[in-house]
Design an enzyme around this catalytic site. Structure first.
Site, PDB file in Angstrom:
ATOM      1  N   HIS A 173       4.340   6.533   0.934  1.00  0.00           N
ATOM      2  CA  HIS A 173       3.562   7.319   1.482  1.00  0.00           C
ATOM      3  C   HIS A 173       3.586   8.961   1.379  1.00  0.00           C
ATOM      4  O   HIS A 173       4.768   9.327   1.200  1.00  0.00           O
ATOM      5  CB  HIS A 173       3.630   6.868   3.091  1.00  0.00           C
TER       6      HIS A 173
ATOM      7  N   ASP B 242      12.029   4.335   5.360  1.00  0.00           N
ATOM      8  CA  ASP B 242      10.846   4.616   5.951  1.00  0.00           C
ATOM      9  C   ASP B 242      10.556   3.287   6.261  1.00  0.00           C
ATOM     10  O   ASP B 242       9.936   2.549   5.749  1.00  0.00           O
ATOM     11  CB  ASP B 242       9.737   5.395   5.152  1.00  0.00           C
TER      12      ASP B 242
ATOM     13  N   GLN C  33       6.112   0.628   8.366  1.00  0.00           N
ATOM     14  CA  GLN C  33       5.328  -0.848   8.164  1.00  0.00           C
ATOM     15  C   GLN C  33       6.294  -2.037   8.511  1.00  0.00           C
ATOM     16  O   GLN C  33       6.086  -2.778   8.949  1.00  0.00           O
ATOM     17  CB  GLN C  33       4.941  -0.959   6.760  1.00  0.00           C
TER      18      GLN C  33
ATOM     19  N   LYS D  15       2.196   2.308  15.100  1.00  0.00           N
ATOM     20  CA  LYS D  15       2.214   1.126  14.514  1.00  0.00           C
ATOM     21  C   LYS D  15       2.824  -0.080  14.860  1.00  0.00           C
ATOM     22  O   LYS D  15       2.349  -1.285  14.508  1.00  0.00           O
ATOM     23  CB  LYS D  15       2.678   1.366  13.201  1.00  0.00           C
TER      24      LYS D  15
ATOM     25  N   CYS E 156      -2.953   7.217   1.716  1.00  0.00           N
ATOM     26  CA  CYS E 156      -2.082   8.365   1.657  1.00  0.00           C
ATOM     27  C   CYS E 156      -0.935   8.108   0.608  1.00  0.00           C
ATOM     28  O   CYS E 156       0.209   8.249   0.991  1.00  0.00           O
ATOM     29  CB  CYS E 156      -1.166   8.645   3.013  1.00  0.00           C
TER      30      CYS E 156
END
Ligand SMILES: Cc1ncc(COP(=O)(O)O)c(C=O)c1O
Lengths: 150, 412
Positions: B128, B206, B209, B232, B370
Protein backbone atom coordinates in the site's frame (compact mmCIF):
# COMPACT_ATOMS: atom_id res chain seq x y z
CA UNK A 1 -32.10 -4.63 -14.08
CA UNK A 2 -30.21 -1.46 -14.94
CA UNK A 3 -33.04 0.73 -16.21
CA UNK A 4 -32.19 3.35 -13.60
CA UNK A 5 -28.71 3.92 -15.00
CA UNK A 6 -29.92 4.58 -18.52
CA UNK A 7 -29.87 8.29 -17.78
CA UNK A 8 -26.09 8.16 -17.78
CA UNK A 9 -25.45 4.95 -19.65
CA UNK A 10 -27.65 6.09 -22.51
CA UNK A 11 -27.33 5.00 -26.11
CA UNK A 12 -25.10 7.92 -27.07
CA UNK A 13 -22.65 7.32 -24.23
CA UNK A 14 -22.48 3.58 -24.74
CA UNK A 15 -21.96 4.04 -28.45
CA UNK A 16 -19.21 6.63 -27.99
CA UNK A 17 -17.60 4.82 -25.11
CA UNK A 18 -17.33 1.56 -26.98
CA UNK A 19 -16.66 2.85 -30.46
CA UNK A 20 -15.13 6.28 -30.14
CA UNK A 21 -14.83 8.04 -33.48
CA UNK A 22 -11.88 10.25 -32.70
CA UNK A 23 -9.62 8.00 -30.74
CA UNK A 24 -6.06 8.03 -32.01
CA UNK A 25 -3.00 10.18 -32.09
CA UNK A 26 -2.82 12.96 -34.67
CA UNK A 27 -0.06 12.54 -37.25
CA UNK A 28 0.87 16.18 -36.87
CA UNK A 29 -0.09 18.30 -33.90
CA UNK A 30 0.75 21.61 -32.25
CA UNK A 31 -0.08 20.85 -28.64
CA UNK A 32 -0.53 17.83 -26.43
CA UNK A 33 -1.14 17.06 -22.77
CA UNK A 34 -1.89 14.14 -20.53
CA UNK A 35 -4.71 13.90 -18.04
CA UNK A 36 -4.13 11.52 -15.18
CA UNK A 37 -6.38 10.53 -12.30
CA UNK A 38 -4.00 8.43 -10.24
CA UNK A 39 -6.56 7.46 -7.61
CA UNK A 40 -8.81 5.74 -10.09
CA UNK A 41 -6.26 4.97 -12.77
CA UNK A 42 -7.85 6.89 -15.66
CA UNK A 43 -5.49 8.32 -18.23
CA UNK A 44 -6.13 10.37 -21.32
CA UNK A 45 -3.80 12.01 -23.80
CA UNK A 46 -5.02 14.78 -26.06
CA UNK A 47 -3.43 16.10 -29.27
CA UNK A 48 -4.50 19.36 -30.89
CA UNK A 49 -3.79 20.85 -34.30
CA UNK A 50 -4.54 24.53 -34.86
CA UNK A 51 -5.84 26.16 -38.01
CA UNK A 52 -3.89 29.18 -39.34
CA UNK A 53 -6.23 31.51 -37.45
CA UNK A 54 -5.49 29.79 -34.16
CA UNK A 55 -8.77 27.91 -33.87
CA UNK A 56 -8.83 24.18 -33.24
CA UNK A 57 -8.58 22.38 -36.55
CA UNK A 58 -8.40 18.85 -35.24
CA UNK A 59 -8.25 16.99 -31.95
CA UNK A 60 -7.32 13.41 -31.26
CA UNK A 61 -7.16 11.49 -28.03
CA UNK A 62 -6.12 8.26 -26.49
CA UNK A 63 -7.89 7.15 -23.35
CA UNK A 64 -7.52 4.31 -20.92
CA UNK A 65 -10.47 4.44 -18.65
CA UNK A 66 -14.17 4.02 -18.26
CA UNK A 67 -16.98 4.49 -20.74
CA UNK A 68 -17.76 7.89 -19.34
CA UNK A 69 -14.28 9.33 -19.80
CA UNK A 70 -13.96 7.90 -23.29
CA UNK A 71 -17.39 9.04 -24.40
CA UNK A 72 -16.72 12.47 -22.94
CA UNK A 73 -13.43 12.73 -24.82
CA UNK A 74 -15.06 11.67 -28.05
CA UNK A 75 -17.93 14.14 -27.75
CA UNK A 76 -15.53 16.87 -26.68
CA UNK A 77 -13.52 16.50 -29.88
CA UNK A 78 -16.58 17.37 -31.94
CA UNK A 79 -17.75 20.12 -29.63
CA UNK A 80 -14.51 22.09 -29.78
CA UNK A 81 -13.93 21.73 -33.49
CA UNK A 82 -13.35 25.18 -35.03
CA UNK A 83 -13.35 27.00 -31.70
CA UNK A 84 -10.71 29.37 -30.44
CA UNK A 85 -8.81 28.40 -27.30
CA UNK A 86 -10.66 31.08 -25.30
CA UNK A 87 -13.97 29.81 -26.57
CA UNK A 88 -12.99 26.24 -25.74
CA UNK A 89 -12.10 27.16 -22.19
CA UNK A 90 -15.39 28.95 -21.72
CA UNK A 91 -17.12 25.87 -23.04
CA UNK A 92 -15.24 23.73 -20.54
CA UNK A 93 -16.49 25.92 -17.69
CA UNK A 94 -20.05 25.50 -18.86
CA UNK A 95 -19.53 21.78 -19.36
CA UNK A 96 -18.14 21.42 -15.88
CA UNK A 97 -21.11 23.32 -14.46
CA UNK A 98 -23.45 21.02 -16.34
CA UNK A 99 -21.63 17.89 -15.12
CA UNK A 100 -21.94 19.09 -11.55
CA UNK A 101 -25.51 20.38 -11.63
CA UNK A 102 -27.19 18.57 -14.50
CA UNK A 103 -28.40 21.96 -15.70
CA UNK A 104 -27.19 23.95 -18.64
CA UNK A 105 -29.05 27.26 -18.93
CA UNK A 106 -26.63 29.11 -21.22
CA UNK A 107 -25.74 26.24 -23.44
CA UNK A 108 -26.92 27.00 -26.93
CA UNK A 109 -25.08 24.71 -29.32
CA UNK A 110 -24.42 22.33 -26.51
CA UNK A 111 -26.65 19.50 -27.71
CA UNK A 112 -23.88 17.01 -28.47
CA UNK A 113 -22.62 17.20 -24.89
CA UNK A 114 -26.04 16.85 -23.27
CA UNK A 115 -25.87 13.04 -22.98
CA UNK A 116 -23.34 13.61 -20.21
CA UNK A 117 -25.54 15.87 -18.10
CA UNK A 118 -26.81 12.92 -16.07
CA UNK A 119 -23.35 12.37 -14.61
CA UNK A 120 -24.25 14.92 -11.95
CA UNK A 121 -26.34 12.21 -10.28
CA UNK A 122 -23.15 10.12 -9.93
CA UNK A 123 -20.91 12.44 -7.92
CA UNK A 124 -17.91 10.11 -7.89
CA UNK A 125 -17.99 9.96 -11.68
CA UNK A 126 -18.02 13.67 -12.49
CA UNK A 127 -14.23 13.64 -12.62
CA UNK A 128 -14.35 10.92 -15.28
CA UNK A 129 -16.36 13.20 -17.54
CA UNK A 130 -14.19 16.24 -16.97
CA UNK A 131 -10.76 14.58 -17.26
CA UNK A 132 -10.46 14.91 -21.07
CA UNK A 133 -11.40 18.58 -20.81
CA UNK A 134 -8.75 19.17 -18.19
CA UNK A 135 -6.22 17.58 -20.51
CA UNK A 136 -7.40 19.64 -23.47
CA UNK A 137 -7.23 22.91 -21.55
CA UNK A 138 -3.75 21.96 -20.31
CA UNK A 139 -2.67 21.41 -23.90
CA UNK A 140 -4.10 24.79 -24.93
CA UNK A 141 -2.25 26.40 -22.04
CA UNK A 142 1.01 24.71 -22.95
CA UNK A 143 1.01 22.55 -19.82
CA UNK A 144 2.01 18.90 -20.00
CA UNK A 145 -0.22 17.38 -17.35
CA UNK A 146 -3.62 17.72 -15.78
CA UNK A 147 -5.87 15.91 -13.35
CA UNK A 148 -9.51 16.20 -12.36
CA UNK A 149 -9.02 14.55 -9.00
CA UNK A 150 -8.25 17.67 -7.03
CA UNK B 1 -15.43 -16.48 25.06
CA UNK B 2 -16.46 -18.62 22.10
CA UNK B 3 -13.56 -20.26 20.42
CA UNK B 4 -15.29 -22.89 18.37
CA UNK B 5 -16.07 -22.54 14.72
CA UNK B 6 -19.51 -24.01 15.27
CA UNK B 7 -20.51 -21.05 17.41
CA UNK B 8 -20.41 -18.72 14.41
CA UNK B 9 -23.92 -17.39 13.98
CA UNK B 10 -23.93 -15.02 11.04
CA UNK B 11 -27.46 -13.75 11.74
CA UNK B 12 -26.57 -12.84 15.28
CA UNK B 13 -23.39 -11.16 14.10
CA UNK B 14 -25.17 -9.14 11.44
CA UNK B 15 -27.76 -8.06 13.95
CA UNK B 16 -24.98 -6.31 15.85
CA UNK B 17 -24.21 -3.99 12.92
CA UNK B 18 -26.96 -1.38 12.72
CA UNK B 19 -25.86 -0.12 9.30
CA UNK B 20 -26.53 -3.48 7.67
CA UNK B 21 -30.24 -2.72 7.95
CA UNK B 22 -29.87 0.31 5.67
CA UNK B 23 -31.39 0.39 2.22
CA UNK B 24 -29.55 1.85 -0.75
CA UNK B 25 -32.07 3.30 -3.20
CA UNK B 26 -34.61 0.85 -1.83
CA UNK B 27 -32.28 -2.15 -2.04
CA UNK B 28 -30.53 -4.03 0.73
CA UNK B 29 -27.01 -2.81 1.33
CA UNK B 30 -24.49 -5.41 0.21
CA UNK B 31 -21.29 -4.06 1.68
CA UNK B 32 -18.26 -5.61 0.01
CA UNK B 33 -15.77 -2.86 0.79
CA UNK B 34 -14.62 -3.83 4.25
CA UNK B 35 -10.94 -3.80 3.29
CA UNK B 36 -11.23 -0.04 2.82
CA UNK B 37 -12.98 0.36 6.15
CA UNK B 38 -15.20 -2.00 8.10
CA UNK B 39 -18.63 -1.30 9.54
CA UNK B 40 -19.08 -0.82 13.28
CA UNK B 41 -20.88 -3.10 15.71
CA UNK B 42 -23.30 -1.76 18.28
CA UNK B 43 -20.79 -2.39 21.07
CA UNK B 44 -18.30 0.03 19.54
CA UNK B 45 -20.90 2.68 18.89
CA UNK B 46 -22.30 2.36 22.40
CA UNK B 47 -18.91 2.46 24.06
CA UNK B 48 -18.06 5.71 22.31
CA UNK B 49 -21.40 7.31 23.00
CA UNK B 50 -21.23 6.18 26.59
CA UNK B 51 -17.82 7.77 26.99
CA UNK B 52 -19.07 11.09 25.67
CA UNK B 53 -22.28 11.05 27.65
CA UNK B 54 -21.09 9.66 30.95
CA UNK B 55 -17.38 9.38 31.30
CA UNK B 56 -15.23 11.92 29.57
CA UNK B 57 -12.30 14.17 30.47
CA UNK B 58 -8.73 14.51 29.33
CA UNK B 59 -6.54 11.62 30.42
CA UNK B 60 -3.22 11.14 32.20
CA UNK B 61 -3.37 14.62 33.66
CA UNK B 62 -6.50 15.25 35.67
CA UNK B 63 -6.57 14.70 39.38
CA UNK B 64 -10.33 14.37 39.35
CA UNK B 65 -12.72 11.48 39.16
CA UNK B 66 -13.72 11.96 35.53
CA UNK B 67 -10.14 12.07 34.33
CA UNK B 68 -9.19 9.01 36.32
CA UNK B 69 -12.13 6.96 35.04
CA UNK B 70 -11.52 8.08 31.45
CA UNK B 71 -7.84 7.22 31.73
CA UNK B 72 -8.75 3.75 32.92
CA UNK B 73 -11.19 3.23 30.07
CA UNK B 74 -8.70 4.46 27.51
CA UNK B 75 -5.83 2.41 28.90
CA UNK B 76 -7.99 -0.72 28.69
CA UNK B 77 -7.53 -0.42 24.94
CA UNK B 78 -3.79 -0.83 25.43
CA UNK B 79 -4.37 -4.06 27.34
CA UNK B 80 -6.80 -5.20 24.66
CA UNK B 81 -4.31 -4.50 21.85
CA UNK B 82 -1.56 -6.26 23.80
CA UNK B 83 -3.84 -9.31 24.15
CA UNK B 84 -4.84 -9.14 20.50
CA UNK B 85 -1.24 -9.29 19.28
CA UNK B 86 0.05 -11.27 22.26
CA UNK B 87 2.57 -8.57 23.04
CA UNK B 88 4.99 -9.33 25.81
CA UNK B 89 4.02 -6.18 27.67
CA UNK B 90 1.35 -3.48 27.40
CA UNK B 91 4.06 -0.81 27.17
CA UNK B 92 4.92 -2.17 23.73
CA UNK B 93 1.60 -0.89 22.39
CA UNK B 94 1.94 2.60 20.92
CA UNK B 95 -1.26 4.34 19.92
CA UNK B 96 -1.22 6.19 16.64
CA UNK B 97 -3.89 7.58 14.34
CA UNK B 98 -3.79 4.75 11.80
CA UNK B 99 -1.39 2.45 10.00
CA UNK B 100 -0.09 5.33 7.95
CA UNK B 101 1.01 7.16 11.08
CA UNK B 102 2.49 3.96 12.53
CA UNK B 103 4.69 3.55 9.48
CA UNK B 104 5.68 7.21 9.47
CA UNK B 105 6.59 6.91 13.13
CA UNK B 106 8.74 3.90 12.38
CA UNK B 107 10.38 5.50 9.34
CA UNK B 108 11.13 8.60 11.36
CA UNK B 109 12.20 7.18 14.69
CA UNK B 110 13.71 3.86 13.68
CA UNK B 111 14.72 5.05 10.23
CA UNK B 112 16.47 8.24 11.24
CA UNK B 113 17.34 7.26 14.78
CA UNK B 114 18.68 3.75 14.37
CA UNK B 115 19.35 3.01 10.72
CA UNK B 116 22.57 4.44 9.32
CA UNK B 117 23.04 6.04 5.91
CA UNK B 118 24.17 3.32 3.54
CA UNK B 119 21.82 0.75 5.04
CA UNK B 120 18.72 -0.35 3.17
CA UNK B 121 15.02 -0.86 3.82
CA UNK B 122 13.38 -3.71 1.97
CA UNK B 123 9.69 -3.46 1.05
CA UNK B 124 7.76 -5.64 -1.40
CA UNK B 125 6.12 -5.16 -4.76
CA UNK B 126 2.65 -5.37 -3.25
CA UNK B 127 2.66 -2.59 -0.69
CA UNK B 128 0.00 0.00 0.00
CA UNK B 129 1.29 3.53 -0.62
CA UNK B 130 1.51 4.01 3.12
CA UNK B 131 4.29 1.41 3.26
CA UNK B 132 6.13 2.94 0.31
CA UNK B 133 6.12 6.70 0.62
CA UNK B 134 7.48 7.06 4.21
CA UNK B 135 10.46 4.89 3.19
CA UNK B 136 11.01 6.97 0.06
CA UNK B 137 11.06 10.07 2.24
CA UNK B 138 13.59 8.35 4.51
CA UNK B 139 15.68 7.38 1.51
CA UNK B 140 15.74 10.92 0.19
CA UNK B 141 16.48 12.61 3.51
CA UNK B 142 18.73 10.09 5.19
CA UNK B 143 20.69 8.24 2.54
CA UNK B 144 18.89 4.95 3.06
CA UNK B 145 18.56 2.70 0.06
CA UNK B 146 15.05 1.47 -0.76
CA UNK B 147 14.80 -2.04 -2.14
CA UNK B 148 11.67 -3.70 -3.49
CA UNK B 149 11.22 -7.46 -3.26
CA UNK B 150 9.73 -8.84 -6.48
CA UNK B 151 6.42 -10.63 -6.73
CA UNK B 152 5.38 -13.41 -9.08
CA UNK B 153 2.64 -13.23 -11.69
CA UNK B 154 0.45 -15.21 -9.32
CA UNK B 155 0.72 -12.36 -6.85
CA UNK B 156 2.98 -14.06 -4.35
CA UNK B 157 6.22 -12.87 -2.93
CA UNK B 158 9.21 -14.12 -4.91
CA UNK B 159 11.15 -15.63 -2.03
CA UNK B 160 14.35 -16.27 -3.97
CA UNK B 161 14.29 -12.69 -5.18
CA UNK B 162 13.60 -11.51 -1.65
CA UNK B 163 16.52 -13.46 -0.25
CA UNK B 164 18.81 -12.13 -2.97
CA UNK B 165 18.03 -8.58 -1.87
CA UNK B 166 18.92 -9.46 1.72
CA UNK B 167 22.09 -11.33 0.89
CA UNK B 168 24.60 -8.47 1.18
CA UNK B 169 23.58 -7.85 4.78
CA UNK B 170 22.93 -4.14 4.24
CA UNK B 171 19.20 -4.30 4.81
CA UNK B 172 18.54 -2.98 8.29
CA UNK B 173 14.77 -3.29 8.17
CA UNK B 174 12.29 -5.35 6.19
CA UNK B 175 8.95 -3.51 6.04
CA UNK B 176 6.34 -5.66 4.39
CA UNK B 177 2.63 -6.22 4.26
CA UNK B 178 1.20 -9.25 6.07
CA UNK B 179 -1.73 -9.30 3.63
CA UNK B 180 -2.14 -7.45 0.36
CA UNK B 181 -5.10 -5.10 0.15
CA UNK B 182 -5.30 -5.70 -3.61
CA UNK B 183 -4.50 -9.37 -4.13
CA UNK B 184 -5.62 -10.83 -0.84
CA UNK B 185 -2.23 -12.57 -0.63
CA UNK B 186 -0.88 -13.42 2.80
CA UNK B 187 2.87 -13.11 2.85
CA UNK B 188 4.76 -16.02 4.47
CA UNK B 189 5.39 -14.21 7.71
CA UNK B 190 7.33 -16.91 9.58
CA UNK B 191 9.68 -17.49 6.69
CA UNK B 192 10.19 -13.77 6.26
CA UNK B 193 11.07 -13.33 9.92
CA UNK B 194 13.59 -16.15 9.68
CA UNK B 195 15.11 -14.72 6.49
CA UNK B 196 15.30 -11.17 7.80
CA UNK B 197 16.95 -12.24 11.03
CA UNK B 198 19.32 -14.58 9.24
CA UNK B 199 20.67 -11.57 7.34
CA UNK B 200 20.74 -9.28 10.33
CA UNK B 201 17.63 -7.21 9.54
CA UNK B 202 14.71 -6.33 11.79
CA UNK B 203 11.25 -6.91 10.39
CA UNK B 204 8.04 -4.87 10.46
CA UNK B 205 4.67 -6.12 9.24
CA UNK B 206 1.87 -3.92 7.99
CA UNK B 207 -0.99 -5.91 9.49
CA UNK B 208 -3.76 -3.55 8.38
CA UNK B 209 -5.56 -6.31 6.50
CA UNK B 210 -4.21 -9.46 8.13
CA UNK B 211 -5.24 -8.74 11.70
CA UNK B 212 -8.85 -8.49 10.60
CA UNK B 213 -8.92 -12.14 9.57
CA UNK B 214 -6.18 -14.03 11.34
CA UNK B 215 -4.81 -14.46 14.78
CA UNK B 216 -1.52 -12.61 15.01
CA UNK B 217 0.91 -13.61 17.75
CA UNK B 218 3.87 -11.30 17.48
CA UNK B 219 5.93 -13.29 19.96
CA UNK B 220 5.35 -16.64 18.29
CA UNK B 221 6.02 -14.97 14.95
CA UNK B 222 9.22 -13.42 16.25
CA UNK B 223 8.46 -10.09 14.57
CA UNK B 224 10.11 -6.85 15.64
CA UNK B 225 7.36 -4.38 14.74
CA UNK B 226 3.72 -4.77 13.72
CA UNK B 227 0.93 -2.29 13.03
CA UNK B 228 -2.78 -2.20 12.40
CA UNK B 229 -5.46 0.41 11.96
CA UNK B 230 -8.61 0.45 14.10
CA UNK B 231 -11.19 1.29 11.48
CA UNK B 232 -10.60 -1.87 9.47
CA UNK B 233 -11.01 -3.98 12.62
CA UNK B 234 -14.60 -2.84 13.26
CA UNK B 235 -13.32 0.02 15.38
CA UNK B 236 -13.44 3.77 14.86
CA UNK B 237 -11.27 5.90 12.62
CA UNK B 238 -8.48 7.93 14.19
CA UNK B 239 -6.85 5.17 16.21
CA UNK B 240 -4.31 2.52 15.33
CA UNK B 241 -1.51 0.59 16.93
CA UNK B 242 2.20 0.26 16.41
CA UNK B 243 3.65 -2.63 18.35
CA UNK B 244 7.39 -2.92 18.78
CA UNK B 245 9.71 -5.00 20.92
CA UNK B 246 10.39 -3.05 24.07
CA UNK B 247 14.17 -2.81 23.70
CA UNK B 248 13.74 -1.50 20.15
CA UNK B 249 11.20 1.11 21.18
CA UNK B 250 13.40 2.13 24.12
CA UNK B 251 16.30 2.82 21.81
CA UNK B 252 14.29 4.91 19.37
CA UNK B 253 14.02 8.69 19.58
CA UNK B 254 10.54 10.25 19.83
CA UNK B 255 8.46 11.04 16.76
CA UNK B 256 6.34 14.09 17.60
CA UNK B 257 7.20 16.43 20.45
CA UNK B 258 4.81 18.08 22.89
CA UNK B 259 2.75 17.36 25.93
CA UNK B 260 2.36 13.85 27.35
CA UNK B 261 5.57 12.56 25.75
CA UNK B 262 7.97 14.25 28.15
CA UNK B 263 9.28 13.47 31.55
CA UNK B 264 10.48 17.02 32.21
CA UNK B 265 10.84 20.16 30.13
CA UNK B 266 13.36 22.93 30.50
CA UNK B 267 14.52 25.39 27.85
CA UNK B 268 17.98 23.85 27.84
CA UNK B 269 16.85 20.29 27.60
CA UNK B 270 13.81 18.10 27.97
CA UNK B 271 13.70 14.43 28.84
CA UNK B 272 11.35 11.89 27.41
CA UNK B 273 8.67 9.87 29.06
CA UNK B 274 9.00 6.11 29.02
CA UNK B 275 7.69 3.93 26.25
CA UNK B 276 4.96 4.01 25.02
CA UNK B 277 4.19 7.59 26.09
CA UNK B 278 7.43 8.83 24.51
CA UNK B 279 5.67 8.25 21.17
CA UNK B 280 2.27 9.63 22.15
CA UNK B 281 2.52 13.40 22.04
CA UNK B 282 -0.55 15.49 22.76
CA UNK B 283 -4.08 14.58 23.75
CA UNK B 284 -4.75 11.25 22.08
CA UNK B 285 -7.89 9.94 20.40
CA UNK B 286 -9.54 9.16 23.73
CA UNK B 287 -13.02 8.28 22.57
CA UNK B 288 -11.62 6.33 19.65
CA UNK B 289 -9.36 4.40 22.01
CA UNK B 290 -12.39 3.44 24.04
CA UNK B 291 -14.09 2.39 20.80
CA UNK B 292 -11.07 0.32 19.80
CA UNK B 293 -11.21 -1.50 23.11
CA UNK B 294 -14.82 -2.44 22.38
CA UNK B 295 -13.90 -3.53 18.85
CA UNK B 296 -11.15 -5.82 20.10
CA UNK B 297 -13.47 -7.30 22.71
CA UNK B 298 -16.01 -7.87 19.95
CA UNK B 299 -13.43 -9.73 17.86
CA UNK B 300 -12.25 -11.73 20.86
CA UNK B 301 -15.79 -12.76 21.70
CA UNK B 302 -16.24 -14.29 18.25
CA UNK B 303 -12.72 -15.66 18.27
CA UNK B 304 -10.17 -15.95 15.49
CA UNK B 305 -10.81 -19.62 14.74
CA UNK B 306 -14.37 -18.74 13.75
CA UNK B 307 -13.36 -15.54 12.01
CA UNK B 308 -10.67 -17.25 9.96
CA UNK B 309 -12.96 -20.16 9.07
CA UNK B 310 -15.67 -17.76 7.95
CA UNK B 311 -13.21 -15.82 5.80
CA UNK B 312 -11.82 -19.00 4.24
CA UNK B 313 -15.31 -20.29 3.42
CA UNK B 314 -16.39 -16.96 1.91
CA UNK B 315 -13.20 -16.73 -0.12
CA UNK B 316 -13.59 -20.24 -1.53
CA UNK B 317 -17.21 -19.57 -2.35
CA UNK B 318 -16.41 -16.24 -3.98
CA UNK B 319 -13.51 -17.58 -6.03
CA UNK B 320 -15.61 -20.39 -7.43
CA UNK B 321 -18.64 -18.15 -8.09
CA UNK B 322 -16.65 -15.36 -9.68
CA UNK B 323 -14.43 -17.66 -11.73
CA UNK B 324 -17.55 -19.03 -13.37
CA UNK B 325 -18.40 -15.63 -14.87
CA UNK B 326 -17.44 -15.36 -18.51
CA UNK B 327 -14.87 -12.74 -19.33
CA UNK B 328 -13.73 -12.21 -15.76
CA UNK B 329 -10.10 -12.14 -14.70
CA UNK B 330 -9.30 -12.58 -11.05
CA UNK B 331 -6.16 -10.68 -10.22
CA UNK B 332 -3.74 -12.74 -8.16
CA UNK B 333 -3.84 -16.45 -7.58
CA UNK B 334 -1.86 -16.86 -4.41
CA UNK B 335 -2.02 -20.17 -2.60
CA UNK B 336 -2.45 -18.50 0.74
CA UNK B 337 -5.02 -15.80 0.23
CA UNK B 338 -7.97 -14.26 1.98
CA UNK B 339 -11.14 -12.31 1.55
CA UNK B 340 -9.96 -9.51 -0.71
CA UNK B 341 -10.60 -10.24 -4.38
CA UNK B 342 -9.68 -7.93 -7.23
CA UNK B 343 -11.09 -8.62 -10.65
CA UNK B 344 -11.58 -7.20 -14.09
CA UNK B 345 -14.37 -7.79 -16.61
CA UNK B 346 -13.48 -7.91 -20.27
CA UNK B 347 -16.37 -5.74 -21.43
CA UNK B 348 -16.63 -3.16 -18.71
CA UNK B 349 -14.20 -0.88 -16.99
CA UNK B 350 -13.91 -1.18 -13.21
CA UNK B 351 -15.57 2.21 -12.63
CA UNK B 352 -18.55 1.33 -14.74
CA UNK B 353 -18.77 -2.00 -12.95
CA UNK B 354 -18.68 -0.27 -9.56
CA UNK B 355 -21.32 2.26 -10.59
CA UNK B 356 -23.70 -0.39 -11.87
CA UNK B 357 -23.15 -2.58 -8.81
CA UNK B 358 -23.83 0.44 -6.62
CA UNK B 359 -27.19 0.90 -8.29
CA UNK B 360 -28.07 -2.56 -7.01
CA UNK B 361 -26.93 -1.62 -3.51
CA UNK B 362 -23.63 -3.50 -3.85
CA UNK B 363 -20.62 -1.53 -2.62
CA UNK B 364 -17.22 -2.45 -4.03
CA UNK B 365 -14.11 -0.42 -4.57
CA UNK B 366 -12.68 0.41 -7.99
CA UNK B 367 -9.42 2.03 -8.91
CA UNK B 368 -5.81 1.55 -7.99
CA UNK B 369 -6.39 0.79 -4.29
CA UNK B 370 -3.53 3.01 -3.14
CA UNK B 371 -1.11 0.60 -4.76
CA UNK B 372 0.00 2.23 -8.02
CA UNK B 373 3.34 0.41 -8.32
CA UNK B 374 1.61 -2.94 -7.85
CA UNK B 375 -0.97 -2.09 -10.50
CA UNK B 376 1.85 -1.14 -12.86
CA UNK B 377 3.60 -4.42 -12.14
CA UNK B 378 0.39 -6.25 -13.03
CA UNK B 379 -0.10 -4.14 -16.15
CA UNK B 380 -3.45 -2.81 -14.96
CA UNK B 381 -4.93 0.66 -14.75
CA UNK B 382 -7.68 -0.18 -12.40
CA UNK B 383 -9.54 -3.11 -10.89
CA UNK B 384 -12.76 -3.65 -9.03
CA UNK B 385 -12.33 -5.17 -5.59
CA UNK B 386 -14.73 -7.04 -3.37
CA UNK B 387 -13.63 -7.52 0.21
CA UNK B 388 -15.28 -9.38 3.04
CA UNK B 389 -15.89 -8.83 6.70
CA UNK B 390 -17.21 -10.83 9.58
CA UNK B 391 -20.77 -9.97 8.51
CA UNK B 392 -20.42 -10.94 4.85
CA UNK B 393 -22.66 -13.78 3.65
CA UNK B 394 -22.58 -16.25 0.79
CA UNK B 395 -25.84 -14.73 -0.44
CA UNK B 396 -24.13 -11.37 -0.80
CA UNK B 397 -21.40 -12.97 -2.86
CA UNK B 398 -24.06 -14.65 -4.99
CA UNK B 399 -25.70 -11.28 -5.53
CA UNK B 400 -22.35 -9.87 -6.62
CA UNK B 401 -21.70 -12.72 -9.04
CA UNK B 402 -25.19 -12.60 -10.46
CA UNK B 403 -25.05 -8.84 -10.97
CA UNK B 404 -21.61 -9.02 -12.58
CA UNK B 405 -23.00 -11.45 -15.12
CA UNK B 406 -25.78 -9.01 -15.91
CA UNK B 407 -23.37 -6.10 -16.16
CA UNK B 408 -21.48 -8.03 -18.78
CA UNK B 409 -24.71 -8.45 -20.72
CA UNK B 410 -25.48 -4.76 -20.30
CA UNK B 411 -22.22 -3.90 -22.01
CA UNK B 412 -22.62 -6.58 -24.68
C1 LIG C 1 -2.34 -2.97 3.56
C2 LIG C 1 -2.69 -1.60 4.04
N1 LIG C 1 -1.77 -0.84 4.64
C3 LIG C 1 -2.03 0.37 5.11
C4 LIG C 1 -3.28 0.94 4.99
C5 LIG C 1 -3.49 2.32 5.51
O1 LIG C 1 -4.41 2.36 6.53
P1 LIG C 1 -4.83 3.79 7.12
O2 LIG C 1 -5.38 4.55 5.95
O3 LIG C 1 -5.84 3.50 8.14
O4 LIG C 1 -3.60 4.42 7.65
C6 LIG C 1 -4.28 0.19 4.36
C7 LIG C 1 -5.65 0.74 4.20
O5 LIG C 1 -6.01 1.54 3.42
C8 LIG C 1 -3.98 -1.09 3.88
O6 LIG C 1 -4.91 -1.82 3.26
Amino acid sequence: MFEDVRDLYNAAILERGRRPRHMGKLQAFDATAKGDNPMCGDRVTVWVKFAPGGTIAETGFDARGCEISKASADLMVEAVQGRSPADTKAMFERFRAMAQSGECPACAGFEPLKPLAAVHAYPSRVKCATLPWHALVAALDGAANATSES
Amino acid sequence: MNDTVQSFDIKAIRAQFPILGEKIRGKDLVFLDSAASAQKPRAVIDAMVHAMERQYANIHRGLHWMSERTTEAYEMARDAAARLLNANDRSEIVFVRNSTEAINLLAHSYGRGILKPGQAVLISGMEHHSNIVPWQMLRDSHGIELRVAPITDAGELDMAGTEALLADGRVGLVAITHMSNVLGTYTPAERLVALAHQYGAKIFFDGSQAVVHRRVDVQALGADFYCFTGHKLYGPTGIGVLWGRRELLDAMPPFLGGGDMISSVAYERSTWADVPHKFEAGTPAIIEGIGLNAAIEFVEAIGYPAIAAHEAALTDHALSKLSAIEGITIIGRAQDRGGVISFALDRAHAHDVATLLDRQGIAVRAGQHCAEPLMRRLGLDSTARASFGIYTTNEEIDALADTLGRIREFFA
